[in-house]
Scaffold this motif. Structure first.
Motif: not given
Length: 153
Positions: A64-68, A104-109
């Protein structure tokens, strides 16, 4: 804290997982005989005695702390990541950073980045799907993690 990269052509053969219920990362199989941990945010990077080599990652990271983001993992080569200095075995853990770094999170990769995703330096894949970026001053820049699956954010 200073780090050293050695490009060897191989990385630790472990599986990185993210447990959604526990909000935590872990690597399998687990290493039981450790010298100490270095801590990044709430993630432990386990060091074994031979040459202060980091061999596993585990610990809390609330998604919940990750930034898209759309950040991409940097190009890397396989090798080892070592902690420099005379750190005493059996003490427990040493902090890499004094305050929590953004995640940070890249939800695609599926890649998660702890630290500066745009920071420059040398990148090493030291555990399967775990990449560290270390700058020319041997300082930590970022840690990139790609577990088997990530939560839907």
């Amino acid at each position: 804290m200073k780090f050293q990269i050695e490009y060897t052509g191989t990385a630790e053969q472990k599986t990185l997982i993210y447990d959604i219920e526990e909000c935590s990362f872990d690597t399998e199989p687990t290493v039981r005989e450790i010298a100490f941990d270095v801590v990044l945010n709430k993630l432990n990077l386990t060091v074994i005695d031979d040459d202060n080599k980091i061999v596993q990652i585990w610990g809390f990271s609330g998604y919940n702390e990750w930034i898209k983001s759309n950040y991409e993992v940097p190009e890397s080569k396989k090798g080892t990541l070592k902690v420099l200095g005379d750190l005493t075995s059996g003490i427990g853990s040493y902090l890499i950073n004094k305050k929590d770094l953004p995640i940070y999170v890249n939800t695609q990769s599926g890649w998660v980045c702890v630290g500066d995703p745009e920071g420059k330096g040398n990148a090493v894949e030291f555990i399967n799907n775990c990449v560290a970026v270390i700058d020319d001053d041997k300082e930590f820049v970022s840690l990139w993690l790609k577990p088997q699956s990530i939560p839907i954010i």
